[in-house]
Design a protein around this motif. Structure first.
Motif, PDB file in Angstrom:
ATOM      1  N   THR A   1      18.595 -31.114  12.349  1.00 11.82           N
ATOM      2  CA  THR A   1      19.815 -31.139  13.173  1.00 11.82           C
ATOM      3  C   THR A   1      20.620 -29.959  12.828  1.00 11.82           C
ATOM      4  N   HIS A   2      21.678 -29.354  13.594  1.00 10.01           N
ATOM      5  CA  HIS A   2      22.438 -28.554  13.217  1.00 10.01           C
ATOM      6  C   HIS A   2      23.881 -28.983  13.600  1.00 10.01           C
ATOM      7  N   LEU A   3      24.456 -29.740  12.878  1.00  2.00           N
ATOM      8  CA  LEU A   3      25.697 -30.186  13.349  1.00  2.00           C
ATOM      9  C   LEU A   3      26.805 -29.266  13.198  1.00  2.00           C
ATOM     10  N   ASP A   4      26.636 -28.175  12.425  1.00  2.65           N
ATOM     11  CA  ASP A   4      27.672 -27.437  12.132  1.00  2.65           C
ATOM     12  C   ASP A   4      27.932 -26.381  13.276  1.00  2.65           C
TER      13      ASP A   4
ATOM     14  N   ILE B   1      20.538 -38.932   9.256  1.00  4.65           N
ATOM     15  CA  ILE B   1      20.499 -37.330   9.928  1.00  4.65           C
ATOM     16  C   ILE B   1      20.282 -36.721   8.840  1.00  4.65           C
ATOM     17  N   ARG B   2      19.514 -35.633   8.867  1.00  7.78           N
ATOM     18  CA  ARG B   2      19.364 -34.488   7.981  1.00  7.78           C
ATOM     19  C   ARG B   2      19.831 -33.170   8.877  1.00  7.78           C
ATOM     20  N   THR B   3      21.330 -32.577   8.456  1.00  8.50           N
ATOM     21  CA  THR B   3      21.825 -31.425   9.066  1.00  8.50           C
ATOM     22  C   THR B   3      21.470 -30.023   8.183  1.00  8.50           C
ATOM     23  N   HIS B   4      21.005 -28.927   8.846  1.00 15.74           N
ATOM     24  CA  HIS B   4      21.151 -27.823   8.211  1.00 15.74           C
ATOM     25  C   HIS B   4      22.585 -27.097   8.259  1.00 15.74           C
ATOM     26  N   ILE B   5      22.874 -26.288   7.171  1.00 16.55           N
ATOM     27  CA  ILE B   5      24.397 -25.842   7.144  1.00 16.55           C
ATOM     28  C   ILE B   5      24.223 -24.431   6.971  1.00 16.55           C
ATOM     29  N   ASP B   6      24.848 -23.689   8.036  1.00 17.10           N
ATOM     30  CA  ASP B   6      24.597 -22.171   7.695  1.00 17.10           C
ATOM     31  C   ASP B   6      25.413 -21.926   6.628  1.00 17.10           C
ATOM     32  N   SER B   7      24.680 -21.097   5.678  1.00 13.47           N
ATOM     33  CA  SER B   7      25.304 -20.826   4.462  1.00 13.47           C
ATOM     34  C   SER B   7      25.341 -19.401   3.891  1.00 13.47           C
ATOM     35  N   ASP B   8      25.537 -18.511   4.942  1.00 16.83           N
ATOM     36  CA  ASP B   8      25.510 -17.064   4.670  1.00 16.83           C
ATOM     37  C   ASP B   8      26.984 -17.159   3.894  1.00 16.83           C
ATOM     38  N   PRO B   9      27.191 -16.134   3.110  1.00 20.53           N
ATOM     39  CA  PRO B   9      28.507 -16.045   2.443  1.00 20.53           C
ATOM     40  C   PRO B   9      29.443 -15.512   3.322  1.00 20.53           C
ATOM     41  N   PRO B  10      30.943 -16.001   3.480  1.00 20.34           N
ATOM     42  CA  PRO B  10      31.302 -16.984   2.532  1.00 20.34           C
ATOM     43  C   PRO B  10      31.267 -18.387   3.170  1.00 20.34           C
ATOM     44  N   GLN B  11      30.554 -18.480   4.313  1.00 14.79           N
ATOM     45  CA  GLN B  11      30.589 -19.736   4.820  1.00 14.79           C
ATOM     46  C   GLN B  11      30.167 -20.969   4.005  1.00 14.79           C
TER      47      GLN B  11
ATOM     48  N   LEU C   1      24.108 -39.124   6.032  1.00 12.58           N
ATOM     49  CA  LEU C   1      23.935 -37.671   5.866  1.00 12.58           C
ATOM     50  C   LEU C   1      23.155 -37.288   4.906  1.00 12.58           C
ATOM     51  N   GLN C   2      22.427 -36.098   5.281  1.00 14.24           N
ATOM     52  CA  GLN C   2      21.897 -35.167   4.285  1.00 14.24           C
ATOM     53  C   GLN C   2      21.950 -33.674   4.786  1.00 14.24           C
ATOM     54  N   GLY C   3      22.191 -32.967   3.619  1.00 16.79           N
ATOM     55  CA  GLY C   3      22.466 -31.580   4.088  1.00 16.79           C
ATOM     56  C   GLY C   3      21.404 -30.529   3.693  1.00 16.79           C
ATOM     57  N   SER C   4      21.055 -29.563   4.156  1.00 12.31           N
ATOM     58  CA  SER C   4      20.202 -28.653   3.741  1.00 12.31           C
ATOM     59  C   SER C   4      20.594 -27.013   4.118  1.00 12.31           C
ATOM     60  N   ALA C   5      20.512 -26.306   3.016  1.00  5.85           N
ATOM     61  CA  ALA C   5      21.239 -24.913   3.230  1.00  5.85           C
ATOM     62  C   ALA C   5      20.132 -23.916   4.139  1.00  5.85           C
ATOM     63  N   LEU C   6      20.904 -23.413   4.935  1.00  7.49           N
ATOM     64  CA  LEU C   6      20.284 -22.451   5.990  1.00  7.49           C
ATOM     65  C   LEU C   6      20.547 -20.997   5.841  1.00  7.49           C
ATOM     66  N   VAL C   7      19.883 -20.201   5.136  1.00 12.37           N
ATOM     67  CA  VAL C   7      20.008 -18.848   4.890  1.00 12.37           C
ATOM     68  C   VAL C   7      18.634 -18.051   5.468  1.00 12.37           C
ATOM     69  N   GLY C   8      18.883 -16.944   5.265  1.00 11.22           N
ATOM     70  CA  GLY C   8      17.670 -15.805   5.545  1.00 11.22           C
ATOM     71  C   GLY C   8      16.825 -15.915   4.344  1.00 11.22           C
ATOM     72  N   ILE C   9      15.330 -15.784   4.311  1.00 11.99           N
ATOM     73  CA  ILE C   9      14.655 -15.875   3.249  1.00 11.99           C
ATOM     74  C   ILE C   9      15.030 -14.476   2.174  1.00 11.99           C
ATOM     75  N   ASP C  10      15.382 -13.328   2.723  1.00 10.63           N
ATOM     76  CA  ASP C  10      15.658 -12.292   2.239  1.00 10.63           C
ATOM     77  C   ASP C  10      17.095 -12.438   1.384  1.00 10.63           C
TER      78      ASP C  10
ATOM     79  N   TRP D   1      30.088 -26.696   3.367  1.00 15.33           N
ATOM     80  CA  TRP D   1      29.491 -27.660   2.341  1.00 15.33           C
ATOM     81  C   TRP D   1      30.444 -28.595   1.973  1.00 15.33           C
ATOM     82  N   PRO D   2      31.874 -28.393   1.638  1.00 16.40           N
ATOM     83  CA  PRO D   2      32.863 -29.374   1.390  1.00 16.40           C
ATOM     84  C   PRO D   2      33.154 -30.330   2.407  1.00 16.40           C
ATOM     85  N   VAL D   3      33.193 -29.489   3.814  1.00 19.91           N
ATOM     86  CA  VAL D   3      33.300 -30.370   4.982  1.00 19.91           C
ATOM     87  C   VAL D   3      32.136 -31.447   5.181  1.00 19.91           C
ATOM     88  N   PHE D   4      30.986 -30.958   4.780  1.00 17.02           N
ATOM     89  CA  PHE D   4      29.653 -31.938   5.032  1.00 17.02           C
ATOM     90  C   PHE D   4      30.058 -33.027   4.094  1.00 17.02           C
ATOM     91  N   ALA D   5      30.484 -32.607   2.785  1.00 20.05           N
ATOM     92  CA  ALA D   5      30.648 -33.843   1.615  1.00 20.05           C
ATOM     93  C   ALA D   5      31.473 -34.790   2.139  1.00 20.05           C
TER      94      ALA D   5
END
Length: 446
Positions: A85-88, A142-152, A173-182, A157-161
């Motif tokens: 999911t993408h709760l954020d 639920i596992r949610t992906h968390i948009d993690s481009d800087p500085p987001q 809840l479980q959280g997974s970082a979401l960033v472009g592979i580059d 992540w503290p909100v998720f926690a």
């Protein structure tokens, strides 16, 4: 039925229930030709104390006169599990609509909204709203992906926690970082992201796409996960372009690094557009590597093959039947809800299962496909106590009036009873009006 109809006693029985045999561990149940079995369930202080064939109570543990609710052959499911999911991002559509429904339009809209609005208060309010929806519909994990481009990443992540702590016992809840592979190749950002993920008990994740450094980025993800004891979660090949083949690269990397952690890969849409020999080789690699795959049927049906003025020619989903035949763990999940990647959805895993049955032909026979929104994602997310009906397990249940698959899949089951720790909860979803002030389009906000 309503949420006030369960017996109020600590110990009671649910009688004459229909249960999907693939979601139970009661060996003495006798399923019919559709894989459904009639059962009586005993609830004791929040625990599912027993599951027995209907009409065969145990005199010692189910004494005469024990309060009971006759379900009249209505279904009982374990609480649902959402693996992707993408709760954020949830519910930003009113202020950030996708102008053409395309993938590129979604990327642009989300980037603009994130830059303008994603404060901690904004992210928390929308995530909380989404969790209330999921809870009302009967989801437990639920596992949610968390948009993690800087500085987001330092905001979300503290909100998720905080939310994980607040919702413990209701929705895990479980959280997974979401960033472009580059981004994985960028220092010092990637080290900072990794530290943030580890500090908040998260999973390392990325989106793969054709870019310089793709294979190097995947390799770094695996090396880093091994070094720090992290699981991995990838978005891969969310496109109809058959030349995009990062799923095979992820599998090869897992084999090459002898990775022993969990790897979940989502989407994998382009696989369905590739030649048969490429498909066979890729699926053999995925099976050897021990990857699990989650399809997002509603979101990808919405996004893939969208062209103005043209009718879509394919369904946008990956090859779940072929994967399952090779022993690859497969599941389905909601993905996005009311954001530029999917304008609809309400984090109702039962809706996901119903739509997936139609889109992916998970029927005739139904077999054990109900596991795709329950037991399988629970196992892949390392919480096998969820997503199944097991004596001695938690009494987290969803009670339905439907008695058969055709009844279940023909109506939205809005009258379901959601049971947590043996007690019925209010299944009224939150009102969208609660978000009006937060989501007013730019220029209309007070």
């Amino acid at each position: 039925m309503g949420f006030s109809t369960l017996p109020e006693a600590r110990r009671y029985r649910l009688t004459n229930a229909t249960v999907p045999a693939c979601l139970t561990e009661a060996a003495d149940l006798v399923p019919d030709s559709e894989g459904l079995a009639l059962a009586d369930l005993t609830i004791d202080g929040g625990i599912l104390a027993a599951i027995r064939p209907a009409g065969r109570p145990d005199p010692e543990s189910d004494p005469k006169g024990l309060p009971a609710l006759d379900l009249d052959r209505g279904m009982v499911w374990p609480a649902f599990v959402e693996a992707h999911t993408h709760l954020d991002k949830g519910h930003i559509w009113p202020r950030a609509p996708n102008p053409d429904g395309s993938f590129d339009g979604a990327l642009t809209a989300v980037r603009g909204d994130r830059a303008a609005h994603w404060s901690a208060a904004d992210v928390r309010a929308r995530m909380e709203f989404s969790l209330r929806c999921a809870f009302a519909h009967g989801t437990r994990l639920i596992r949610t992906h968390i948009d993690s481009d800087p500085p987001q990443h330092r905001v979300s992540w503290p909100v998720f926690a905080e939310l994980r702590k607040d919702w413990a016992g209701r929705v895990e809840l479980q959280g997974s970082a979401l960033v472009g592979i580059d981004r994985v190749l960028e220092d010092p950002y990637f080290d900072d992201l990794s530290h943030t993920v580890r500090a908040h008990g998260g999973i390392l994740g990325a989106v793969t796409y054709p870019v310089a450094g793709l294979e190097a980025g995947i390799d770094r993800m695996f090396r880093h996960a091994i070094e720090h004891g992290l699981d991995l979660d990838f978005h891969a090949d969310e496109t109809g372009d058959p030349s995009v083949r990062s799923l095979a690269l992820i599998a090869e990397a897992a084999i090459r690094h002898r990775f022993r952690g969990r790897v979940l890969v989502g989407h994998c849409c382009s696989l369905a557009r590739q030649p048969e020999d490429v498909i066979d080789r890729t699926l053999d690699l995925v099976a050897e590597a021990g990857l699990a795959v989650v399809s997002l049927p509603m979101c990808n049906l919405y996004l893939q093959d969208r062209r103005a003025g043209a009718t879509p020619r394919w369904r946008g989903v990956t090859l779940l039947h072929e994967m399952k035949a090779r022993g690859i763990p497969v599941m389905v999940s909601s993905d996005n809800t009311r954001d530029p990647f999917y304008a609809y959805g309400d984090l109702d895993a039962l809706e996901v299962y119903a739509q997936a049955t139609r889109i992916l032909h998970l029927d005739h026979p139904v077999g054990d496909w109900p596991r795709a929104v329950a037991a399988t994602p629970a196992e892949v997310l390392c919480r096998p106590e969820f997503g199944r009906l097991a004596a001695g397990g938690g009494a987290d249940l969803v009670l339905l009036r439907a008695r058969s698959w055709t009844e279940l899949l023909s109506r939205p089951q809005a009258d379901r009873i959601v049971v947590r720790a043996g007690r019925a909860v209010d299944t009224t979803p939150p009102d969208y009006r609660e978000l009006d002030a937060l989501l007013a389009p730019q220029g209309e906000q007070a």
